[in-house]
Scaffold this active site. Structure first.
Site, PDB file in Angstrom:
ATOM      1  N   LYS A 124       0.845  -1.207   0.000  1.00  0.00           N
ATOM      2  CA  LYS A 124       0.000   0.000   0.000  1.00  0.00           C
ATOM      3  C   LYS A 124       0.880   1.256   0.000  1.00  0.00           C
ATOM      4  O   LYS A 124       1.667   1.459   0.917  1.00  0.00           O
ATOM      5  CB  LYS A 124      -0.916  -0.002   1.229  1.00  0.00           C
ATOM      6  CG  LYS A 124      -1.746   1.277   1.427  1.00  0.00           C
ATOM      7  CD  LYS A 124      -2.678   1.172   2.644  1.00  0.00           C
ATOM      8  CE  LYS A 124      -3.427   2.476   2.920  1.00  0.00           C
ATOM      9  NZ  LYS A 124      -4.282   2.413   4.137  1.00  0.00           N
TER      10      LYS A 124
ATOM     11  N   ASP B 241      -3.080   9.952   4.038  1.00  0.00           N
ATOM     12  CA  ASP B 241      -4.474   9.523   4.177  1.00  0.00           C
ATOM     13  C   ASP B 241      -5.235  10.518   5.060  1.00  0.00           C
ATOM     14  O   ASP B 241      -5.212  10.424   6.282  1.00  0.00           O
ATOM     15  CB  ASP B 241      -4.512   8.111   4.787  1.00  0.00           C
ATOM     16  CG  ASP B 241      -5.937   7.575   4.911  1.00  0.00           C
ATOM     17  OD1 ASP B 241      -6.855   8.216   4.354  1.00  0.00           O
ATOM     18  OD2 ASP B 241      -6.107   6.517   5.549  1.00  0.00           O
TER      19      ASP B 241
ATOM     20  N   LYS C  97     -10.525  12.218   8.690  1.00  0.00           N
ATOM     21  CA  LYS C  97      -9.979  11.780   9.982  1.00  0.00           C
ATOM     22  C   LYS C  97      -9.960  12.969  10.954  1.00  0.00           C
ATOM     23  O   LYS C  97      -9.595  14.070  10.562  1.00  0.00           O
ATOM     24  CB  LYS C  97      -8.552  11.259   9.805  1.00  0.00           C
ATOM     25  CG  LYS C  97      -8.469   9.900   9.149  1.00  0.00           C
ATOM     26  CD  LYS C  97      -7.061   9.357   9.185  1.00  0.00           C
ATOM     27  CE  LYS C  97      -6.960   8.032   8.456  1.00  0.00           C
ATOM     28  NZ  LYS C  97      -7.674   6.940   9.129  1.00  0.00           N
TER      29      LYS C  97
ATOM     30  N   ASP D 256       1.210   6.091   5.730  1.00  0.00           N
ATOM     31  CA  ASP D 256       0.303   5.148   5.092  1.00  0.00           C
ATOM     32  C   ASP D 256       0.871   4.517   3.827  1.00  0.00           C
ATOM     33  O   ASP D 256       0.215   3.720   3.174  1.00  0.00           O
ATOM     34  CB  ASP D 256      -1.037   5.852   4.809  1.00  0.00           C
ATOM     35  CG  ASP D 256      -2.223   4.939   5.040  1.00  0.00           C
ATOM     36  OD1 ASP D 256      -2.045   3.879   5.654  1.00  0.00           O
ATOM     37  OD2 ASP D 256      -3.334   5.292   4.587  1.00  0.00           O
TER      38      ASP D 256
ATOM     39  N   ASP E  66     -12.561   6.572   3.923  1.00  0.00           N
ATOM     40  CA  ASP E  66     -11.342   6.316   4.693  1.00  0.00           C
ATOM     41  C   ASP E  66     -10.898   4.856   4.585  1.00  0.00           C
ATOM     42  O   ASP E  66      -9.803   4.503   5.015  1.00  0.00           O
ATOM     43  CB  ASP E  66     -11.581   6.699   6.169  1.00  0.00           C
ATOM     44  CG  ASP E  66     -10.285   6.910   6.935  1.00  0.00           C
ATOM     45  OD1 ASP E  66      -9.213   6.939   6.283  1.00  0.00           O
ATOM     46  OD2 ASP E  66     -10.349   7.052   8.166  1.00  0.00           O
TER      47      ASP E  66
ATOM     48  N   GLU F  85      -9.698   3.383   2.150  1.00  0.00           N
ATOM     49  CA  GLU F  85      -9.159   3.581   0.803  1.00  0.00           C
ATOM     50  C   GLU F  85      -8.019   2.613   0.486  1.00  0.00           C
ATOM     51  O   GLU F  85      -7.760   2.323  -0.673  1.00  0.00           O
ATOM     52  CB  GLU F  85      -8.664   5.029   0.647  1.00  0.00           C
ATOM     53  CG  GLU F  85      -7.243   5.319   1.143  1.00  0.00           C
ATOM     54  CD  GLU F  85      -7.026   5.023   2.622  1.00  0.00           C
ATOM     55  OE1 GLU F  85      -8.012   5.077   3.375  1.00  0.00           O
ATOM     56  OE2 GLU F  85      -5.889   4.721   3.018  1.00  0.00           O
TER      57      GLU F  85
ATOM     58  N   ARG G  58      -7.711  -0.608   1.005  1.00  0.00           N
ATOM     59  CA  ARG G  58      -8.193  -1.832   0.366  1.00  0.00           C
ATOM     60  C   ARG G  58      -8.577  -1.573  -1.087  1.00  0.00           C
ATOM     61  O   ARG G  58      -8.517  -2.466  -1.920  1.00  0.00           O
ATOM     62  CB  ARG G  58      -9.359  -2.409   1.182  1.00  0.00           C
ATOM     63  CG  ARG G  58     -10.541  -1.493   1.305  1.00  0.00           C
ATOM     64  CD  ARG G  58     -11.498  -1.895   2.410  1.00  0.00           C
ATOM     65  NE  ARG G  58     -10.984  -1.581   3.742  1.00  0.00           N
ATOM     66  CZ  ARG G  58     -11.615  -1.873   4.876  1.00  0.00           C
ATOM     67  NH1 ARG G  58     -12.763  -2.518   4.845  1.00  0.00           N
ATOM     68  NH2 ARG G  58     -11.088  -1.553   6.040  1.00  0.00           N
TER      69      ARG G  58
HETATM   70  N1  BES Z   1      -4.629   4.140   7.012  1.00  0.00           N
HETATM   71  C1  BES Z   1      -5.752   3.775   7.783  1.00  0.00           C
HETATM   72  C2  BES Z   1      -5.433   2.751   8.866  1.00  0.00           C
HETATM   73  C3  BES Z   1      -4.453   3.147   9.944  1.00  0.00           C
HETATM   74  C4  BES Z   1      -4.909   3.577  11.175  1.00  0.00           C
HETATM   75  C5  BES Z   1      -3.098   3.042   9.742  1.00  0.00           C
HETATM   76  C6  BES Z   1      -3.999   3.896  12.170  1.00  0.00           C
HETATM   77  C7  BES Z   1      -2.210   3.377  10.717  1.00  0.00           C
HETATM   78  C8  BES Z   1      -2.656   3.799  11.953  1.00  0.00           C
HETATM   79  C9  BES Z   1      -6.851   3.191   6.889  1.00  0.00           C
HETATM   80  O1  BES Z   1      -6.900   3.705   5.605  1.00  0.00           O
HETATM   81  C10 BES Z   1      -8.167   3.506   7.531  1.00  0.00           C
HETATM   82  O2  BES Z   1      -8.446   4.648   7.702  1.00  0.00           O
HETATM   83  N2  BES Z   1      -8.939   2.473   7.872  1.00  0.00           N
HETATM   84  C11 BES Z   1     -10.221   2.645   8.487  1.00  0.00           C
HETATM   85  C12 BES Z   1     -11.177   1.609   7.920  1.00  0.00           C
HETATM   86  C13 BES Z   1     -12.619   1.802   8.321  1.00  0.00           C
HETATM   87  C14 BES Z   1     -13.152   3.112   7.771  1.00  0.00           C
HETATM   88  C15 BES Z   1     -13.432   0.638   7.809  1.00  0.00           C
HETATM   89  C16 BES Z   1     -10.051   2.458   9.996  1.00  0.00           C
HETATM   90  O3  BES Z   1      -9.276   1.615  10.413  1.00  0.00           O
HETATM   91  O4  BES Z   1     -10.697   3.208  10.727  1.00  0.00           O
HETATM   92 ZN    ZN Z   2      -5.077   4.433   4.849  1.00  0.00          ZN
HETATM   93 ZN    ZN Z   3      -8.050   5.516   5.513  1.00  0.00          ZN
END
Ligand code: BES
Ligand code: ZN
Ligand code: ZN
Length: 462
Positions: free
Chosen positions: A228, A233, A240, A251, A310, A312, A314
């Site tokens: 990734k 992000d 966020k 990220d 968010d 994104e 995947r």
């Molecule tokens: N990049 C984030 C995940 C992340 C969180 C990485 C903390 C490093 C530290 C990812 O893109 C994300 O935001 N995931 C969401 C998914 C949800 C919206 C289903 C999450 O984990 O909240």
């Molecule tokens: Zn992310």
């Molecule tokens: Zn995200």
């Protein structure tokens, strides 16, 4: 850091399991965790504890801690008085020491920067018996430091172009071929999932980097590493909040790790063909940005309901995985991604999550991680999770309604599985391990370089 096999050190580390004759027992007994510097004698006594209790991860940590304690600016050449009980841990001794020898203040200037650089240890003097392995360990530590710097680096500097250029340099030096595909190519190839994530990023580009390391005599089916490469992000319209957005330059750690591994393939004489695929984009907000309720079509033709902008990572992995498995027909597909906050909650910074569809592959990765102390913990992909990721008006959705916090990491894995076809595949969720505010002994603050050593070990053991 240079390794040499003779010379006069500024200070000599003397590892010991016991008290030392002539050294006050109140100050040093040889217990684990003890360390006593006697500057006038240019000696550092290092306690190793009970000989039969010595474990590889502890040895790595002990020598890492020692290196950090010597990074004051006073010492540039360090010697280690070898203790034969360390023979079977020689990799950990050198690795711990070298991994620790790094600083993150790369964007300081003038005197401040000079000071940080001068604290680094320049030379480690070890017995010549360690010559065989030390060359590789220097390279591995350099690759880990390289990944840390990219992951920690700010997103206005470490941009899509920057990462793509690094990939080119690595390909050139590492005898790999490289293609950097731009947005026009992504459009032509119908990679709607990457393009959807990129839609709100204005002039900031989207790219797909494809590296191919093909040593002579290697069989055709490669090991494919997909990382990734999300430059920053913001969350998109599912923005966020403060305390969650600040460090989101991390990220792209999955992509950076793939670059770190590619830096090593030729140097470690890996005999397998290895393909690296890195989707690169920001996740930003402008009037063209993707919205929750949009529907995009991925490379494999599946439609995806955007339920949360968010989720994104995947999405960009979906196109990269589908393209990679179709184009290269890999023997194994391994993806790495800072994918879910849920993984951070479940496993913290001690384990990364691993999931997938092939037991042997997962076992191989877990075993490699145990060796390098980059631990993995398997999470399940239950068929109910696959079900939960099905769409209502489209094929699948990128987040399930309302309950995405339940088994969030597994559901992200379930989503990805829709894009790997029949490929033997494992997904490493490195959200908790790739970037830390409280580093372990051998780590630096922020980017850790987690996964580089694990994958190098996995590829070596194949
Ligand atoms: N990049 C984030 C995940 C992340 C969180 C990485 C903390 C490093 C530290 C990812 O893109 C994300 O935001 N995931 C969401 C998914 C949800 C919206 C289903 C999450 O984990 O909240
Ligand atoms: Zn992310
Ligand atoms: Zn995200």
């Amino acid at each position: 850091m240079k390794i040499s096999y003779s010379g006069k050190p500024d200070i000599q580390i003397i590892p010991s399991f016991t008290a030392i004759k002539g050294v006050d027992k109140k100050l040093f007994k040889g217990e684990a965790g003890e360390s006593l510097i006697i500057p006038t004698e240019k000696k550092l006594y290092l306690g190793l504890g009970k000989k039969d209790k010595l474990e590889s991860a502890d040895v790595r940590a002990t020598f890492a801690k020692t290196a950090k304690s010597l990074m004051t600016g006073k010492y540039s050449k360090i010697g280690i008085k070898w203790n034969s009980a360390l023979n079977k841990f020689s990799t950990e001794v050198l690795e711990g020491f070298m991994l620790a020898n790094h600083h993150v203040a790369k964007y300081k200037t003038g005197k401040e920067l000079k000071k940080e650089n001068e604290k680094l240890i320049q030379e480690l003097i070890v017995p010549k018996e360690l010559k065989k392995e030390s060359g590789d360990i220097v390279k591995v530590a350099e690759a880990v430091h390289y990944v840390r710097d990219i992951v920690t680096g700010p997103p206005n500097i470490v941009t899509t172009d920057y990462v793509a250029n690094e990939a080119k340099k690595i390909a050139r030096a590492g005898a790999a071929s490289i293609k950097v595909y731009d947005k026009a190519w992504l459009k032509k190839n119908k990679m709607g999932a990457i393009l959807g994530v990129n839609a709100g990023s204005g002039k900031k580009g989207a790219k797909l980097v494809v590296l191919d390391y093909k040593p002579s005599g290697a069989k055709k089916a490669p090991i494919m590493l997909v990382g990734k490469g999300l430059i920053f992000d913001s969350g998109g319209y599912n923005l966020k909040p403060t305390k969650h957005i600040e460090d989101m330059q991390q990220d792209m750690a999955g992509g950076a790790t793939v670059l770190g591994v590619f830096k090593l393939l030729k140097q470690l004489k890996i005999k397998r063909r290895v393909v690296g695929v890195i989707p690169l984009t920001d996740n930003m907000i402008d009037s063209d940005a993707q919205r929750p309720s949009d529907i995009v079509t991925a490379y494999n033709g599946k439609t995806i309901e955007i339920r949360n902008t968010d989720a994104e990572g995947r999405l960009i992995l979906a196109d990269a995985l589908a393209y990679g498995v179709k184009t290269f027909k890999p023997e194994y597909t391994i993806d790495l991604a800072t994918l879910t906050g849920a993984c951070v909650v479940a496993l913290g910074d001690r384990y990364a999550g691993v999931m997938g569809n092939d037991k042997k592959l997962i076992e191989g990765l877990v075993a490699a991680g145990e060796k390098t102390d980059e631990l993995l913990w398997e999470l399940p992909i239950h068929k109910d999770f696959k079900e939960a990721m099905k769409g209502i008006i489209g094929d699948i959705r990128n987040a399930d309604n309302g309950t995405s916090y339940m088994a969030g990491s597994s559901k992200a894995g379930a989503f990805l599985e829709y894009f790997v076809d029949k490929s033997k595949w494992a997904h490493l969720d490195i959200a908790g391990t790739a970037y830390v505010s409280k580093p372990k002994a051998h780590e630096s603050q922020y980017g850790t370089g987690y996964g580089v050593r694990l994958l190098a070990e996995f590829l070596r053991a194949l």
